[in-house]
Scaffold this motif. Sequence first.
Motif, PDB file in Angstrom:
ATOM      1  N   LEU A 252      10.982   3.444   0.068  1.00 21.07           N
ATOM      2  CA  LEU A 252      10.712   4.710   0.069  1.00 21.07           C
ATOM      3  C   LEU A 252      11.090   5.257  -1.074  1.00 21.07           C
ATOM      4  CD1 LEU A 252      13.651   5.494   2.616  1.00 21.07           C
ATOM      5  CD2 LEU A 252      10.899   5.829   2.736  1.00 21.07           C
ATOM      6  N   GLU A 253       9.922   5.515  -1.800  1.00 24.37           N
ATOM      7  CA  GLU A 253       9.753   6.839  -3.227  1.00 24.37           C
ATOM      8  C   GLU A 253       9.941   7.304  -3.444  1.00 24.37           C
ATOM      9  OE1 GLU A 253       5.754   5.966  -4.816  1.00 24.37           O
ATOM     10  OE2 GLU A 253       5.474   4.223  -4.086  1.00 24.37           O
ATOM     11  N   LEU A 254      11.124   7.480  -4.090  1.00 19.36           N
ATOM     12  CA  LEU A 254      12.218   8.690  -4.713  1.00 19.36           C
ATOM     13  C   LEU A 254      11.224   9.601  -5.947  1.00 19.36           C
ATOM     14  CD1 LEU A 254      15.313   7.010  -4.237  1.00 19.36           C
ATOM     15  CD2 LEU A 254      13.675   7.534  -2.202  1.00 19.36           C
TER      16      LEU A 254
ATOM     17  N   LEU B  66      11.668   4.170  -7.400  1.00 23.69           N
ATOM     18  CA  LEU B  66      12.054   5.281  -8.204  1.00 23.69           C
ATOM     19  C   LEU B  66      10.666   5.548  -8.576  1.00 23.69           C
ATOM     20  CD1 LEU B  66      14.379   5.443 -10.454  1.00 23.69           C
ATOM     21  CD2 LEU B  66      14.364   7.135  -8.194  1.00 23.69           C
ATOM     22  N   ASP B  67      10.296   7.037  -8.582  1.00 24.51           N
ATOM     23  CA  ASP B  67       8.120   7.187  -8.749  1.00 24.51           C
ATOM     24  C   ASP B  67       8.652   7.818  -9.926  1.00 24.51           C
ATOM     25  OD1 ASP B  67       5.938   7.593  -7.905  1.00 24.51           O
ATOM     26  OD2 ASP B  67       5.569   8.686  -6.193  1.00 24.51           O
ATOM     27  N   ASP B  68       7.129   7.767 -10.445  1.00 27.70           N
ATOM     28  CA  ASP B  68       6.396   8.686 -11.674  1.00 27.70           C
ATOM     29  C   ASP B  68       8.434   8.227 -12.429  1.00 27.70           C
ATOM     30  OD1 ASP B  68       4.763   9.706  -9.880  1.00 27.70           O
ATOM     31  OD2 ASP B  68       6.328  11.389  -9.917  1.00 27.70           O
TER      32      ASP B  68
ATOM     33  N   VAL C 120       6.644   4.873   1.232  1.00 31.07           N
ATOM     34  CA  VAL C 120       6.522   6.180   1.764  1.00 31.07           C
ATOM     35  C   VAL C 120       6.749   6.926   0.833  1.00 31.07           C
ATOM     36  CG1 VAL C 120       6.214   7.642   3.503  1.00 31.07           C
ATOM     37  CG2 VAL C 120       5.791   5.250   4.140  1.00 31.07           C
ATOM     38  N   ASN C 121       6.130   8.358   0.525  1.00 30.52           N
ATOM     39  CA  ASN C 121       7.242   9.169  -0.530  1.00 30.52           C
ATOM     40  C   ASN C 121       8.147   9.836   0.308  1.00 30.52           C
ATOM     41  OD1 ASN C 121       5.263   8.595  -3.066  1.00 30.52           O
ATOM     42  ND2 ASN C 121       3.790   9.193  -1.627  1.00 30.52           N
ATOM     43  N   VAL C 122       9.188   9.927  -0.175  1.00 33.18           N
ATOM     44  CA  VAL C 122      10.078  10.658   0.461  1.00 33.18           C
ATOM     45  C   VAL C 122      10.808  12.662  -0.053  1.00 33.18           C
ATOM     46  CG1 VAL C 122      12.526  10.579   1.108  1.00 33.18           C
ATOM     47  CG2 VAL C 122      10.796   8.941   1.269  1.00 33.18           C
TER      48      VAL C 122
ATOM     49  N   ALA D  26       0.940  -0.983  -0.384  1.00 31.18           N
ATOM     50  CA  ALA D  26      -0.222  -0.049   0.281  1.00 31.18           C
ATOM     51  C   ALA D  26       1.426   1.035  -0.439  1.00 31.18           C
ATOM     52  CB  ALA D  26      -1.244   0.142   0.995  1.00 31.18           C
ATOM     53  N   GLU D  27       0.111   2.383  -0.828  1.00 29.33           N
ATOM     54  CA  GLU D  27       0.852   3.319  -0.603  1.00 29.33           C
ATOM     55  C   GLU D  27       0.776   4.548   0.122  1.00 29.33           C
ATOM     56  OE1 GLU D  27       1.339   5.672  -4.802  1.00 29.33           O
ATOM     57  OE2 GLU D  27       2.518   7.400  -3.464  1.00 29.33           O
ATOM     58  N   ALA D  28       1.744   4.969   1.280  1.00 30.81           N
ATOM     59  CA  ALA D  28       0.799   6.088   1.771  1.00 30.81           C
ATOM     60  C   ALA D  28       0.644   7.717   1.313  1.00 30.81           C
ATOM     61  CB  ALA D  28       1.893   6.042   3.174  1.00 30.81           C
TER      62      ALA D  28
ATOM     63  N   ALA E 166       2.644   0.152 -11.959  1.00 30.39           N
ATOM     64  CA  ALA E 166       1.914   1.045 -12.784  1.00 30.39           C
ATOM     65  C   ALA E 166       1.034   1.387 -11.963  1.00 30.39           C
ATOM     66  CB  ALA E 166       1.079   0.049 -14.048  1.00 30.39           C
ATOM     67  N   GLU E 167       1.484   3.285 -11.791  1.00 30.13           N
ATOM     68  CA  GLU E 167       0.116   3.622 -11.022  1.00 30.13           C
ATOM     69  C   GLU E 167      -0.972   4.316 -12.342  1.00 30.13           C
ATOM     70  OE1 GLU E 167       2.650   7.785 -10.703  1.00 30.13           O
ATOM     71  OE2 GLU E 167       3.373   6.902  -8.444  1.00 30.13           O
ATOM     72  N   GLY E 168      -1.866   5.229 -11.847  1.00 26.75           N
ATOM     73  CA  GLY E 168      -3.189   5.563 -12.132  1.00 26.75           C
ATOM     74  C   GLY E 168      -4.253   4.408 -13.449  1.00 26.75           C
TER      75      GLY E 168
HETATM   76 CA    CA Z   1       4.302   7.925  -4.698  1.00 27.94          CA
END
Ligand code: CA
Length: 792
Positions: free
Chosen positions: A624-626, A654-656, A592-594, A534-536, A711-713
């Motif tokens: 940790l999402e960077l 690695l986010d996005d 968790v997004n950092v 799960a993403e916070a 994959a997001e979204g």
């Molecule tokens: Ca994120």
Amino acid sequence: MAATLVALVAVGTAASVKIRIRSTTHGFTWIESAFMVGLAVAPAPWVVLSTGLGVGITCAIVKRAKIRSVFSVAKEMVLVSASALTLLLLGHHGGSSLSVADLIGPLAVAYLVNVVLDELLTLPIIGLATGTKVSYLFRENWNLRLATVVARFFLILGTLVILQADSRLLAAIPPLILSLHLAYSGRIRARTEQQAWQRLARATDALNAVDLNTVLRTAVTGGAELFSADEVEIELTGTGRLVRGTAKALSYDGPPGAVADGAGLVIPVPLEGHNTGDIGMLRLRFRGPVKLSEREQYTLRTFASALCTAVRNASAYAELNRVAEEHAHAAAHDALTGLANRRHLLDRGAEQLGQRRTEGVVALLLIDLNHFKEVNDTLGHAAGDRVLIQVAERLRGAVHGEDLVARLGGDEFAVLFHGLPAPAVAAHRAEALLTALHEPIELDGMRISVEASGGIAVAPSSGGMTELLRRADVAMYQAKRAGRRISTYAPARDTADLGRLSLGGDLPRAVADHEFTVNFQPIVDLGSGEVVAAEALARWRHPARGTIDPLRFLETVERSGLLPAFAEAVLDQSLIAVNTWREAGFDLPVAVNVSPRSLLDARFPGSVLARLRAHDLPPDRLVLELTETLTLSQLEVVDQVLGQLRDAGIQLALDDFGTGYSSLSVLSRIPVHELKIDRGFVTAMETSAEAAAVIRSTVDLGRSLNLSVVAEGVESEPQRRALWELGCAAGQGHLFARPMPAARLLAALHQGAGGRPGTLAPALHDEGAVVRLSPGRRPGPRRAERLPHLPA
Ligand code: CA
Ligand code: C2E
Ligand code: CA
């Protein structure tokens, strides 16, 4: 009697009307009138023989060529024989003294046979000899020809009436024929004259074109037609160009030396206008000998003069156009690099914003070279110019199709993207462009590294190009400040966005009063529907403004000095949630997004590990999402921070992905476990091949580096299935669940989809596609547990 006949035929043949077609002149005679009269009054063999003799004598007198004489004699004898035969078949025997009234019928038929046969024999031969279409010859002047036939028939009847009255009056026939001939040929001449003038007017009119090629082509084909020439050629001395062709088409266009002169008679006319020197030559070419009539010579001079004027006009027009184009180019382009300038960029942008609705997304990338001033200062302006030219060339080379590259001045460049399938694609293209700049530039044997920062903005709904440019500028300065290569404009980070500023004062209270809460969005195994993590996602429950999304307050938090407190609050709530789920039997890691600023803080790893210990959780339960790349200068600290976190067993994602990095070098500097494909690509994947390709290459990259890919979204079943087909194992998005409080997520996990606790979606029903995992060990998104299922 026979002598009279012979004389009659001779006069009829001699009194011909001459018409020239190409180099062949054709005469139209009165001979048939003569022999028709003969047939009416004399025995047929006599008439046939007299005809042959008469034609022969005339040919000898006018010195006609032997072959044509033979043809004429033979043809006329055939014609007279045919007419005689017709009369015979109609029951009329030559020499009888029937009344004219009785003769009219048979005579008319016989004459008709003669006329038709004559046309059938003559016209194809003229056509063959002159290269003219036979159908055209049949049509040409048909009314005049018909009138002549009728007139001749009346002449025949008149002659017979006179003969019946008194055969001595036969002597009056030749003068009668002659005067008729003069009247007839006069009419023909007047008519041809008129037609010739009309044709000249039309031909010179047609020369009035602005394009030189059109002028020359029209002159060649029109001239050949007008003067009935076999070939026409125009030689322009100034440009050394020779154009040649027939009435139908051009056969040569090029330098004069490269083509052999044609055979035959050539009539040259200089191309000269009133009191101006000549610019070349017009030449008519005939296969046989030709003498132009006075009128034709005059026409030729007129035509040549009109052509000269037309050529001059077309050349002047072309020059004018060239100068105008040069000016337009100079006004819209940068002199140093040849790229579009600011003005052109604004114009083109405004144009595209106008048609945006139909053509996809418009976005602007602003590029600013780092340390360019140093190049100028240490190596001189000439070197600086060369760097700018190189940069321009690379951008031009790396740009996509119709995207416009511009230099805005100094070391600032811009690229206008248009027709983008999705906003996220802009970041991807920008990345490729900046990567192209990264290669060192050779300057006098020295290698110079050019680094650049880029700011991207997607066209706003209002404000046009000025606003787009401003936003890209804001984004670019953001990138520079944060030490990133590329930054995308976000309204929340725009200092011009006033609503955001007032939040700053509320922050200390927010931290103290625990106004920051965390929602959780499940990450799901795309194949089985099982929740794997799960993403916070932080929320600010502002007492006056309600729930505020992170994008609106993050920048403020990052710059307030309260970032560590905020980050700790989020981390704490996340780890509490993990423990709650664990106790309920759902052992899910939390992502968790950092904030990138946290990575510059050497104390950050220590505080994270302390939180993990406090909650008694193994480090691998935390991802940790960077979100940011950092430039090399800052990477040392970042390396340290990330190294410590990683060594402690914490997972990194690695986010996005796809919008900011994507270069392998970054991946090798930051050893992560997971890549998260940006939502923009998922949204666009069904309509954009480019977006699908980014996803595919991310998945491939993940597989070769042994990284898991999320994959997001993901908002629809088709997207889920497509991603899964591409080999992407996990996804999150509204299809499965929106971000929700930890307790709600737990309830959803208990309930499950279709009575399967722990799942949020039915499995994709493909036999053998989903690899069952051993119980008690749920897959984290960090590890690719199943082999990617790819279509063969
Ligand atoms: Ca994120
Ligand atoms: P992100 O990490 O890319 O998070 C995903 C965002 O996409 C979330 O927006 C989420 O609500 C949204 N989203 C998820 N699924 C879908 C979907 O199917 N369709 C659509 N349209 N949107 C979907 P949110 O919560 O507003 O977060 C925005 C960004 O704020 C995050 O982007 C993350 O970069 C940042 N962020 C959120 N929480 C934190 C935090 O605690 N700390 C830091 N430093 N950044 C945070
Ligand atoms: Ca993301």
